[in-house]
Design a protein around this motif. Structure first.
Motif, PDB file in Angstrom:
ATOM      1  N   PRO A   1       0.798  -1.233   0.000  1.00  7.03           N
ATOM      2  CA  PRO A   1       0.000   0.000   0.000  1.00  7.03           C
ATOM      3  C   PRO A   1       0.828   1.279   0.000  1.00  7.03           C
ATOM      4  CG  PRO A   1      -0.967  -1.589   1.502  1.00  7.03           C
ATOM      5  CD  PRO A   1       0.344  -2.169   1.060  1.00  7.03           C
ATOM      6  N   THR A   2       2.005   1.255   0.597  1.00  5.08           N
ATOM      7  CA  THR A   2       2.818   2.478   0.691  1.00  5.08           C
ATOM      8  C   THR A   2       3.757   2.674  -0.490  1.00  5.08           C
ATOM      9  OG1 THR A   2       4.421   1.258   2.046  1.00  5.08           O
ATOM     10  CG2 THR A   2       2.743   2.538   3.207  1.00  5.08           C
ATOM     11  N   ASP A   3       3.860   1.686  -1.387  1.00  2.00           N
ATOM     12  CA  ASP A   3       4.719   1.850  -2.566  1.00  2.00           C
ATOM     13  C   ASP A   3       4.175   2.966  -3.449  1.00  2.00           C
ATOM     14  OD1 ASP A   3       6.553  -0.145  -1.964  1.00  2.00           O
ATOM     15  OD2 ASP A   3       5.432  -1.704  -3.025  1.00  2.00           O
ATOM     16  N   ARG A   4       5.044   3.814  -3.932  1.00  2.00           N
ATOM     17  CA  ARG A   4       4.632   4.934  -4.778  1.00  2.00           C
ATOM     18  C   ARG A   4       4.703   4.515  -6.247  1.00  2.00           C
ATOM     19  NH1 ARG A   4       4.130   9.790  -2.214  1.00  2.00           N
ATOM     20  NH2 ARG A   4       4.171  10.800  -4.259  1.00  2.00           N
ATOM     21  N   ILE A   5       3.548   4.575  -6.913  1.00  2.00           N
ATOM     22  CA  ILE A   5       3.455   4.161  -8.316  1.00  2.00           C
ATOM     23  C   ILE A   5       2.656   5.201  -9.100  1.00  2.00           C
ATOM     24  CG2 ILE A   5       3.619   1.706  -7.763  1.00  2.00           C
ATOM     25  CD1 ILE A   5       0.550   1.562  -8.151  1.00  2.00           C
ATOM     26  N   PRO A   6       2.843   5.246 -10.427  1.00  2.00           N
ATOM     27  CA  PRO A   6       2.005   6.111 -11.263  1.00  2.00           C
ATOM     28  C   PRO A   6       0.737   5.369 -11.672  1.00  2.00           C
ATOM     29  CG  PRO A   6       3.683   5.092 -12.616  1.00  2.00           C
ATOM     30  CD  PRO A   6       3.922   4.597 -11.211  1.00  2.00           C
ATOM     31  N   ALA A   7      -0.237   6.090 -12.161  1.00  2.00           N
ATOM     32  CA  ALA A   7      -1.408   5.446 -12.764  1.00  2.00           C
ATOM     33  C   ALA A   7      -0.978   4.815 -14.089  1.00  2.00           C
ATOM     34  CB  ALA A   7      -2.512   6.465 -12.993  1.00  2.00           C
ATOM     35  N   TYR A   8      -1.602   3.713 -14.439  1.00  2.00           N
ATOM     36  CA  TYR A   8      -1.282   3.014 -15.681  1.00  2.00           C
ATOM     37  C   TYR A   8      -2.507   2.264 -16.157  1.00  2.00           C
ATOM     38  CZ  TYR A   8      -1.063  -1.078 -12.623  1.00  2.00           C
ATOM     39  OH  TYR A   8      -1.379  -2.060 -11.713  1.00  2.00           O
ATOM     40  N   ARG A   9      -2.427   1.738 -17.374  1.00  2.00           N
ATOM     41  CA  ARG A   9      -3.495   0.888 -17.881  1.00  2.00           C
ATOM     42  C   ARG A   9      -2.874  -0.349 -18.517  1.00  2.00           C
ATOM     43  NH1 ARG A   9      -9.168   1.029 -18.354  1.00  2.00           N
ATOM     44  NH2 ARG A   9      -9.735  -0.972 -19.299  1.00  2.00           N
ATOM     45  N   LEU A  10      -3.057  -1.477 -17.867  1.00  2.00           N
ATOM     46  CA  LEU A  10      -2.592  -2.749 -18.410  1.00  2.00           C
ATOM     47  C   LEU A  10      -3.338  -3.858 -17.684  1.00  2.00           C
ATOM     48  CD1 LEU A  10      -0.677  -4.343 -20.261  1.00  2.00           C
ATOM     49  CD2 LEU A  10       0.962  -4.404 -18.360  1.00  2.00           C
ATOM     50  N   ALA A  11      -4.307  -4.445 -18.358  1.00  2.00           N
ATOM     51  CA  ALA A  11      -5.070  -5.530 -17.762  1.00  2.00           C
ATOM     52  C   ALA A  11      -4.232  -6.804 -17.716  1.00  2.00           C
ATOM     53  CB  ALA A  11      -6.355  -5.766 -18.559  1.00  2.00           C
ATOM     54  N   GLY A  12      -4.622  -7.709 -16.844  1.00  2.00           N
ATOM     55  CA  GLY A  12      -3.836  -8.911 -16.632  1.00  2.00           C
ATOM     56  C   GLY A  12      -3.916  -9.940 -17.738  1.00  2.00           C
ATOM     57  N   ASP A  13      -4.821  -9.751 -18.697  1.00  2.00           N
ATOM     58  CA  ASP A  13      -4.957 -10.722 -19.785  1.00  2.00           C
ATOM     59  C   ASP A  13      -4.365 -10.222 -21.095  1.00  2.00           C
ATOM     60  OD1 ASP A  13      -6.795  -8.727 -20.269  1.00  2.00           O
ATOM     61  OD2 ASP A  13      -8.481 -10.068 -20.649  1.00  2.00           O
ATOM     62  N   ILE A  14      -3.567  -9.154 -21.027  1.00  2.00           N
ATOM     63  CA  ILE A  14      -2.969  -8.568 -22.233  1.00  2.00           C
ATOM     64  C   ILE A  14      -1.647  -9.250 -22.562  1.00  2.00           C
ATOM     65  CG2 ILE A  14      -2.003  -6.465 -23.234  1.00  2.00           C
ATOM     66  CD1 ILE A  14      -5.066  -6.492 -22.957  1.00  2.00           C
ATOM     67  N   SER A  15      -1.372  -9.367 -23.859  1.00  2.00           N
ATOM     68  CA  SER A  15      -0.082  -9.862 -24.334  1.00  2.00           C
ATOM     69  C   SER A  15       0.683  -8.684 -24.922  1.00  2.00           C
ATOM     70  CB  SER A  15      -0.282 -10.949 -25.398  1.00  2.00           C
ATOM     71  OG  SER A  15       0.964 -11.472 -25.824  1.00  2.00           O
ATOM     72  N   LEU A  16       1.873  -8.432 -24.414  1.00  2.00           N
ATOM     73  CA  LEU A  16       2.673  -7.295 -24.868  1.00  2.00           C
ATOM     74  C   LEU A  16       3.594  -7.714 -26.011  1.00  2.00           C
ATOM     75  CD1 LEU A  16       3.680  -5.738 -21.418  1.00  2.00           C
ATOM     76  CD2 LEU A  16       2.091  -4.778 -23.093  1.00  2.00           C
ATOM     77  N   PRO A  17       3.593  -6.964 -27.117  1.00  2.00           N
ATOM     78  CA  PRO A  17       4.482  -7.284 -28.232  1.00  2.00           C
ATOM     79  C   PRO A  17       5.935  -7.376 -27.767  1.00  2.00           C
ATOM     80  CG  PRO A  17       2.891  -5.618 -28.878  1.00  2.00           C
ATOM     81  CD  PRO A  17       2.728  -5.801 -27.397  1.00  2.00           C
ATOM     82  N   GLY A  18       6.590  -8.443 -28.182  1.00  2.00           N
ATOM     83  CA  GLY A  18       7.991  -8.636 -27.833  1.00  2.00           C
ATOM     84  C   GLY A  18       8.207  -9.263 -26.468  1.00  2.00           C
ATOM     85  N   LEU A  19       7.148  -9.362 -25.675  1.00  2.00           N
ATOM     86  CA  LEU A  19       7.290  -9.904 -24.325  1.00  2.00           C
ATOM     87  C   LEU A  19       6.363 -11.084 -24.087  1.00  2.00           C
ATOM     88  CD1 LEU A  19       8.892  -9.378 -21.729  1.00  2.00           C
ATOM     89  CD2 LEU A  19       6.986  -7.963 -20.923  1.00  2.00           C
ATOM     90  N   GLY A  20       5.180 -11.014 -24.656  1.00  2.00           N
ATOM     91  CA  GLY A  20       4.222 -12.091 -24.474  1.00  2.00           C
ATOM     92  C   GLY A  20       3.196 -11.778 -23.406  1.00  2.00           C
ATOM     93  N   PRO A  21       2.400 -12.750 -23.009  1.00  2.00           N
ATOM     94  CA  PRO A  21       1.350 -12.532 -22.016  1.00  2.00           C
ATOM     95  C   PRO A  21       1.913 -12.021 -20.688  1.00  2.00           C
ATOM     96  CG  PRO A  21       1.037 -14.629 -23.124  1.00  2.00           C
ATOM     97  CD  PRO A  21       2.383 -14.126 -23.545  1.00  2.00           C
ATOM     98  N   VAL A  22       1.289 -10.989 -20.167  1.00  2.00           N
ATOM     99  CA  VAL A  22       1.726 -10.434 -18.885  1.00  2.00           C
ATOM    100  C   VAL A  22       1.671 -11.495 -17.797  1.00  2.00           C
ATOM    101  CG1 VAL A  22       1.134  -8.767 -17.091  1.00  2.00           C
ATOM    102  CG2 VAL A  22       1.082  -8.079 -19.483  1.00  2.00           C
ATOM    103  N   ALA A  23       0.613 -12.291 -17.803  1.00  2.00           N
ATOM    104  CA  ALA A  23       0.477 -13.332 -16.783  1.00  2.00           C
ATOM    105  C   ALA A  23       1.662 -14.285 -16.812  1.00  2.00           C
ATOM    106  CB  ALA A  23      -0.831 -14.099 -16.989  1.00  2.00           C
ATOM    107  N   GLY A  24       2.162 -14.591 -18.005  1.00  2.00           N
ATOM    108  CA  GLY A  24       3.298 -15.486 -18.123  1.00  2.00           C
ATOM    109  C   GLY A  24       4.570 -14.896 -17.541  1.00  2.00           C
ATOM    110  N   VAL A  25       4.747 -13.595 -17.713  1.00  2.00           N
ATOM    111  CA  VAL A  25       5.929 -12.926 -17.145  1.00  2.00           C
ATOM    112  C   VAL A  25       5.943 -13.095 -15.634  1.00  2.00           C
ATOM    113  CG1 VAL A  25       7.067 -10.701 -16.785  1.00  2.00           C
ATOM    114  CG2 VAL A  25       6.071 -11.249 -19.011  1.00  2.00           C
TER     115      VAL A  25
END
Length: 257
Positions: free
Chosen positions: A119-143
């Protein structure tokens, strides 16, 4: 006890604050994986087809813009960035001082970009759902599946993992049963006229209230049975099921939405 939450798709966008510094985040063993995901996501966000790959509509270009600025945008505490039904019901900001201190050590949030944050980690807002596959990297879940299990095991230690993740984010890592970590998953059932069913919106709100109650009460159960007993003491109707293949599951039965 470690309570593992799903993230929210909707997020509050920090307006001021320092930029992301991965070296300050908890669970530093995940840093190399965070760097890979961020690099792939920023590169994708700069492409003309980014919205389509991210599963966004044509009117959601502002969400793609968030991802282009991951490394430079202002950050805020994760408990202020994540919003939505579960987080509204949990109400981090309105917790007592003691409960907020407990949240720091007892709550972790699954993240498509960061793997796991406190909860205390500082992060920016982002948009990336857990079922997305990123070009060059593959499924986020797999990472995350390749490394998250070890990280969670180290975080929970000899305590109890209370897994409140949604199906999408449970795919990031499924604890083996039996395994080195004691795990209790929680399912919310809405009972009407003797018929029980899972309702998504109410499920999220109830899980948020359960977490709030546990944090305010201070209960720190170390077994699924102790968790069930603690929730019953807090007024919840709980049924504990133990399956050799799936592990312990707590059904929380509610009758009012």
């Amino acid at each position: 006890m470690l309570i593992l939450l799903p993230p929210s798709e909707g997020k509050s966008i920090p307006r001021r604050g320092r930029a992301l510094d991965l070296t300050t985040l908890s669970t530093p063993a995940l840093t190399p994986h965070r760097e890979r995901v961020i690099d792939a996501l920023v590169a994708l966000a700069r492409r003309p087809d980014a919205a389509a790959i991210l599963g966004l509509g044509g009117t959601q270009a502002d969400l793609v813009e968030l991802d282009t600025r991951l490394l430079t945008a202002p950050t805020a505490r994760a408990d202020a960035v994540y919003t939505g039904v579960l987080y509204d019901a949990l109400g981090f900001a309105s917790l007592s001082s003691a409960a907020r201190r407990r949240a720091t050590s007892r709550v972790a949030i699954t993240s498509s970009v960061f793997g796991l944050v406190r909860p205390t980690d500082r992060i920016p807002a982002y948009r990336l759902a857990g079922d997305i596959s990123l070009p060059g990297l593959g499924p986020v879940a797999g990472v995350w599946r390749a490394c998250l299990g070890q990280a969670v095991q180290e975080e929970v230690g000899s305590g109890l993992l209370v897994d409140l993740r949604s199906t999408m984010y449970a795919a990031f890592w499924r604890p083996p049963a039996p395994g080195p970590v004691r795990v209790a998953t929680v399912r919310v059932l809405h009972e009407i006229g003797g018929v029980r069913k899972v309702v998504s919106h109410f499920n999220k709100a109830t899980k948020g209230r359960i977490v709030r109650d546990l944090l305010e009460d201070g209960a720190n159960p170390r077994t699924p049975q102790a968790l069930a007993d603690a929730l019953r003491d807090l007024g919840w109707c709980v049924e504990l099921r133990d399956d050799a293949a799936r592990g312990a599951q707590l059904d929380v039965v509610v009758t009012e939405v």
